[in-house]
Write a protein that holds these residues in place. Structure first.
Motif, short mmCIF file in Angstrom:
data_model
loop_
_atom_site.label_atom_id
_atom_site.label_comp_id
_atom_site.label_asym_id
_atom_site.label_seq_id
_atom_site.Cartn_x
_atom_site.Cartn_y
_atom_site.Cartn_z
N PRO A 4 -0.58 2.01 4.36
CA PRO A 4 -0.62 3.27 3.60
C PRO A 4 -1.65 3.26 2.47
O PRO A 4 -2.29 4.29 2.19
N ALA A 5 -1.84 2.10 1.84
CA ALA A 5 -2.80 2.01 0.74
C ALA A 5 -4.21 2.34 1.18
O ALA A 5 -5.04 2.81 0.39
N ASP A 6 -4.51 2.10 2.46
CA ASP A 6 -5.86 2.36 2.98
C ASP A 6 -6.22 3.84 2.98
O ASP A 6 -7.39 4.20 3.08
N VAL A 7 -5.21 4.71 2.93
CA VAL A 7 -5.49 6.16 2.88
C VAL A 7 -5.01 6.78 1.56
O VAL A 7 -4.93 7.99 1.41
N GLY A 8 -4.68 5.90 0.58
CA GLY A 8 -4.31 6.39 -0.74
C GLY A 8 -2.84 6.70 -0.93
O GLY A 8 -2.47 7.39 -1.88
N VAL A 9 -1.98 6.20 -0.04
CA VAL A 9 -0.53 6.38 -0.19
C VAL A 9 0.02 5.10 -0.81
O VAL A 9 -0.29 4.00 -0.35
N ASN A 10 0.86 5.23 -1.84
CA ASN A 10 1.34 4.06 -2.58
C ASN A 10 2.10 3.08 -1.69
O ASN A 10 1.89 1.87 -1.76
N GLU A 11 3.03 3.59 -0.89
CA GLU A 11 3.84 2.71 -0.06
C GLU A 11 4.53 3.52 1.04
O GLU A 11 4.62 4.74 0.97
N SER A 12 5.03 2.81 2.04
CA SER A 12 5.85 3.46 3.06
C SER A 12 7.15 3.91 2.42
O SER A 12 7.58 3.38 1.40
N SER A 13 7.80 4.90 3.03
CA SER A 13 9.08 5.35 2.49
C SER A 13 10.19 5.14 3.52
O SER A 13 10.01 5.42 4.70
N ILE A 14 11.28 4.61 3.03
CA ILE A 14 12.48 4.43 3.85
C ILE A 14 13.40 5.60 3.54
O ILE A 14 13.96 5.70 2.44
N VAL A 15 13.52 6.52 4.47
CA VAL A 15 14.30 7.74 4.28
C VAL A 15 15.70 7.52 4.84
O VAL A 15 15.88 7.17 6.01
N LEU A 16 16.70 7.72 3.99
CA LEU A 16 18.08 7.47 4.41
C LEU A 16 18.70 8.71 5.04
O LEU A 16 18.79 9.76 4.40
N THR A 17 19.11 8.57 6.29
CA THR A 17 19.82 9.63 7.02
C THR A 17 20.99 8.97 7.77
O THR A 17 21.16 7.74 7.72
N ALA A 18 21.74 9.76 8.49
CA ALA A 18 22.85 9.21 9.28
C ALA A 18 22.36 8.26 10.37
O ALA A 18 23.15 7.53 10.96
N ARG A 19 21.07 8.28 10.66
CA ARG A 19 20.50 7.38 11.67
C ARG A 19 20.05 6.04 11.07
O ARG A 19 19.61 5.16 11.78
N GLY A 23 0.16 13.57 6.60
CA GLY A 23 1.42 14.30 6.54
C GLY A 23 2.45 13.55 5.70
O GLY A 23 2.40 12.32 5.59
N ALA A 24 3.40 14.27 5.13
CA ALA A 24 4.42 13.66 4.28
C ALA A 24 5.22 12.59 5.03
O ALA A 24 5.73 11.64 4.43
N ASN A 25 5.34 12.74 6.34
CA ASN A 25 6.12 11.78 7.13
C ASN A 25 5.28 10.72 7.83
O ASN A 25 5.80 9.93 8.62
N ALA A 26 3.98 10.70 7.56
CA ALA A 26 3.10 9.78 8.28
C ALA A 26 3.48 8.32 8.07
O ALA A 26 3.26 7.48 8.95
N PHE A 27 4.07 8.01 6.90
CA PHE A 27 4.49 6.64 6.62
C PHE A 27 5.97 6.61 6.21
O PHE A 27 6.38 5.77 5.41
N ALA A 28 6.75 7.55 6.76
CA ALA A 28 8.17 7.62 6.45
C ALA A 28 8.98 7.17 7.66
O ALA A 28 8.64 7.49 8.80
N HIS A 29 10.06 6.43 7.40
CA HIS A 29 10.88 5.89 8.48
C HIS A 29 12.34 6.24 8.23
O HIS A 29 12.88 5.95 7.16
N PRO A 39 4.46 18.23 7.96
CA PRO A 39 4.96 16.90 7.60
C PRO A 39 4.60 15.80 8.59
O PRO A 39 4.38 14.66 8.19
N ASN A 40 4.53 16.13 9.89
CA ASN A 40 4.22 15.11 10.88
C ASN A 40 2.73 15.01 11.18
O ASN A 40 2.34 14.39 12.18
N LYS A 41 1.88 15.57 10.32
CA LYS A 41 0.43 15.48 10.52
C LYS A 41 -0.02 14.02 10.43
O LYS A 41 0.37 13.30 9.51
N ALA A 42 -0.83 13.61 11.39
CA ALA A 42 -1.34 12.24 11.39
C ALA A 42 -2.08 11.93 10.10
O ALA A 42 -2.79 12.77 9.55
N ILE A 43 -1.93 10.75 9.59
CA ILE A 43 -2.62 10.16 8.45
C ILE A 43 -2.17 10.73 7.09
O ILE A 43 -1.86 9.97 6.19
#
Length: 387
Positions: free
Chosen positions: A316-331, A289-295, A283-287
């Motif tokens: 993200p669009a430059d590598v074919g990802v639709n958009e960044s993701s805002i992941v909701l956690t306790a943080r 990974g599933a979390n490359a554009f997740a916050h 998931p944390n793979k550069a470019i």
């Protein structure tokens, strides 16, 4: 200063397939080869033809399919290997034979029980023989990373005289530090007679996590080809990741280096190779990974919502990802929660958000991640309390 092109030599179908459990059949290899050609790679190393009838057949079929990239077959420095590669590549529009031999003291002494002079002779004969079949011959000096620079320069000089068009300088064991590997490439660039007749190539392994850094150092110091794989797949800890070097050159325009890769295909290409090879991308793979554009950190989320570039250097669009993701956690913070509510159709006021955030934290402390269904439940709880 004009930007110079770095050729991308993709070895997903050869070195990448050497990963235990990643064996592909011919049909799968053809799917990947066609997409690599579309992606814009300059060279596809299709396999090691002498290694098995299946690999020979795959290289032959890929040779028929590929229209733009050079198709390359790997060999050892012997006639049977080279003959098999030449036969497998006979349908290729732009064939390349990739032949070579170990050059480090360790390889010469323990692998070949030989001498430096014998290794040079065998290298020269292999290149000459390969040249009798194809114009484009790449020579690899296996374990070049641990090879004495003076001897490496000698063997490079001799194989250029024999007709080598590309010199592959592999850090086979992933031993080198970037400064050390870059200096090796620079030494060859400055000390090998006839070096202008050949392209220097980087083939770096990731045993110490430095494959991409070493390849970039090599390019900065004069290499003009990088050998890499999708997702960094490869022997042991893997190879240089194609997607990483491509985006490094895109982001660091001051290097005046570029590739011909269509970066918008990278995410889909990564997923396809992962699925076909059965190798999950961390998931944390550069470019890619599933979390490359997740916050998920509230501070980061607030910054990205206000302006994406605060925490993302790549669109993200430059590598074919639709958009960044805002992941909701306790943080996560209030701005992220309001953003996600709006995303699912609820515009909430500041006063509403104070209550909703308290309810959100109660759920978030129990669950690792809050999804849209959870948000609907929180809204329903809020609605009941204000009625």
């Amino acid at each position: 200063m004009n930007s110079e092109k770095i050729e991308i030599f993709d070895t997903t179908l050869r070195d990448g397939e050497q990963v235990p459990g990643c064996k592909l059949n011919t049909e799968q290899k053809l799917i990947i080869a066609e997409k690599l050609d579309e992606l814009g790679v300059d060279v596809i190393e299709a396999g090691f033809p002498i290694s098995s009838p299946g690999d020979f057949y795959s290289v032959s079929e890929i040779s028929k399919l590929v229209r733009n990239a050079r198709v390359c077959g790997l060999t050892r420095a012997n006639k049977k290997d080279i003959e098999a590669a030449a036969e497998a590549l006979k349908y290729a529009r732009r064939p390349r034979i990739h032949t070579g031999i170990g050059t480090s003291e360790s390889h010469i002494k323990y692998k070949f029980n030989s001498t430096r002079e014998d290794i040079i002779e065998r290298a020269v004969q292999a290149v000459k023989y390969a040249k009798s079949f194809v114009e484009d011959v790449e020579f690899y000096a296996e374990d070049a990373g641990r090879t004495d620079n003076d001897f490496l320069a000698r063997i490079c000089e001799e194989v250029i005289k024999a007709g080598a068009t590309v010199l592959n300088i592999p850090d086979t064991t992933g031993y080198c530090l970037p400064e050390e590997y870059g200096a090796k490439i620079r030494y060859l660039k400055e000390n090998v007679k006839g070096i202008d007749k050949a392209i220097l190539s980087c083939h770096c392994h990731n045993d110490l996590g430095l494959a991409t850094a070493n390849s970039i150092a090599g390019a900065i110091n004069g290499a003009r080809q990088i050998e890499c794989t999708i997702n960094g797949l490869g022997e042991r800890a893997g190879n240089t990741a194609l997607e990483e070097v491509v985006m490094i050159f895109r982001q660091h325009k001051d290097l005046n280096l570029h590739t011909g890769i269509n970066s918008r295909m990278l995410n889909n290409m990564s997923g396809m190779v992962s699925d076909l090879m059965g190798m999950t991308v961390q998931p944390n793979k550069a470019i890619v990974g599933a979390n490359a554009f997740a916050h998920s950190s509230g501070i980061h989320q607030d910054g990205v919502i206000k302006n994406r570039e605060t925490y993302e250097i790549i669109d993200p669009a430059d590598v074919g990802v639709n958009e960044s993701s805002i992941v909701l956690t306790a943080r996560s913070g209030r701005s992220a929660l309001a953003y996600r509510f709006k995303h699912i159709g609820f515009d909430v006021t500041k006063n509403d958000l104070d209550f909703l955030y308290k309810e959100f934290l109660k759920v978030a402390d129990v669950k690792k991640e809050i999804n849209n269904e959870d948000l609907h439940v929180i809204i329903e709880t809020f609605s009941r309390k204000i009625v």
